[in-house]
Design an enzyme around this catalytic site. Structure first.
Site, mmCIF file in Angstrom:
data_model
loop_
_atom_site.group_PDB
_atom_site.id
_atom_site.type_symbol
_atom_site.label_atom_id
_atom_site.label_comp_id
_atom_site.label_asym_id
_atom_site.label_seq_id
_atom_site.Cartn_x
_atom_site.Cartn_y
_atom_site.Cartn_z
ATOM 1 N N HIS A 194 50.870 -2.330 54.341
ATOM 2 C CA HIS A 194 49.323 -2.053 54.255
ATOM 3 C C HIS A 194 49.306 -0.850 55.126
ATOM 4 C CE1 HIS A 194 48.794 -6.676 53.648
ATOM 5 N NE2 HIS A 194 48.206 -5.963 52.776
ATOM 6 N N CYS A 218 45.891 -7.577 61.767
ATOM 7 C CA CYS A 218 45.887 -8.798 60.586
ATOM 8 C C CYS A 218 45.390 -9.941 61.208
ATOM 9 C CB CYS A 218 47.477 -8.883 60.428
ATOM 10 S SG CYS A 218 48.580 -7.552 60.145
#
Length: 249
Positions: A124, A209
């Site tokens: 990501h 996250c």
């Protein structure tokens, strides 16, 4: 639960989804609009239901990324400037071009500019970099595809040091496993709060996250995800949940 101006609201548990602790991937929030993601990994798609239920109950407007688009919230880096919000979206991992286009269509009327940027060295975008309160992008350079994409880029000496969550003002949250990066940020005048997330880091997780900030909205909500939603009081935040297990995200 309230702590230092943060209120915690639980997201319904998703015990069948081992990566559900990483709440950031399930939604992108701008003002009172919550864009429910469509995760790039099929096994993660059920995770969005609890997030949508929680944010709808808080009064957020709900929109969704639809097929064939895929978008993980961990690919979305936002910085609110003067009169506009810049939104960079990582392309090449779990997010595809259709997902970026749909997000741009949804956020454009809200005053945000969405730009796709390449991601090939990490899963990501926000696994490689995040932004400081002044808009400076920080990252661990070996994992950043092209630092020149950002007008102001600051390399940090440790991989976990590239992940910060803005807590308001000049205060940021980061992992305790990046002491040299912490010293670098403190030398810039930032107040740094650290947290031990070693078990999550074993799964390639980081502080971003585990959190979704809802800076504005029906109740000035800020959400976080230690399997929950967080907000500046009065509003929601995240609460600790079980340690995830299973395949890397």
């Amino acid at each position: 639960m309230r702590s230092e101006g943060w209120e915690t609201v639980e997201v319904p548990p998703a015990d069948d989804c081992p990566d559900a602790a990483f709440v950031e991937d399930t939604v992108v929030v701008h003002g009172d609009l919550a864009v429910i993601s469509r995760p790039g990994a099929d096994e993660r798609k059920p995770e969005t239901a609890g997030t949508e239920e929680t944010l709808a109950a808080l009064g957020f407007r709900i929109a969704r990324i639809e097929a064939p688009g895929t978008l993980d919230g961990g690919d979305v880096l936002k910085h609110r400037g003067t009169g506009t919000t810049e939104v960079w979206v990582g392309l090449g991992g779990r997010t595809n071009a259709s997902g970026v286009e749909q997000l741009a269509d949804l956020l454009g009327p809200e005053g945000a500019t969405v730009v796709g940027v390449p991601v090939s060295r990490v899963l990501h975008l926000k696994s490689a970099l995040t932004a400081l309160p002044d808009g400076t992008v920080i990252g661990y350079e070996p994992l950043v595809d092209d630092p020149a994409v950002w007008e102001s880029f600051l390399p940090v000496p440790e991989e976990p040091g590239s992940h910060v969550v803005l807590l308001g003002g000049d205060t940021v949250l980061m992992s305790s496993s990046a002491p040299r990066s912490r010293a670098l940020l403190e030398a810039r005048g930032l107040r740094v709060v650290t947290v031990d997330i070693g078990e999550f880091e074993k799964l390639e997780g980081c502080v971003t996250c585990l959190s979704v900030r809802l800076r504005r909205g029906p109740a000035r909500v800020s959400a976080g995800r230690w399997r929950g939603c967080a907000r500046d009081a009065p509003g929601p935040a995240a609460t600790p949940g079980r340690t995830p297990s299973g395949p890397p995200r």
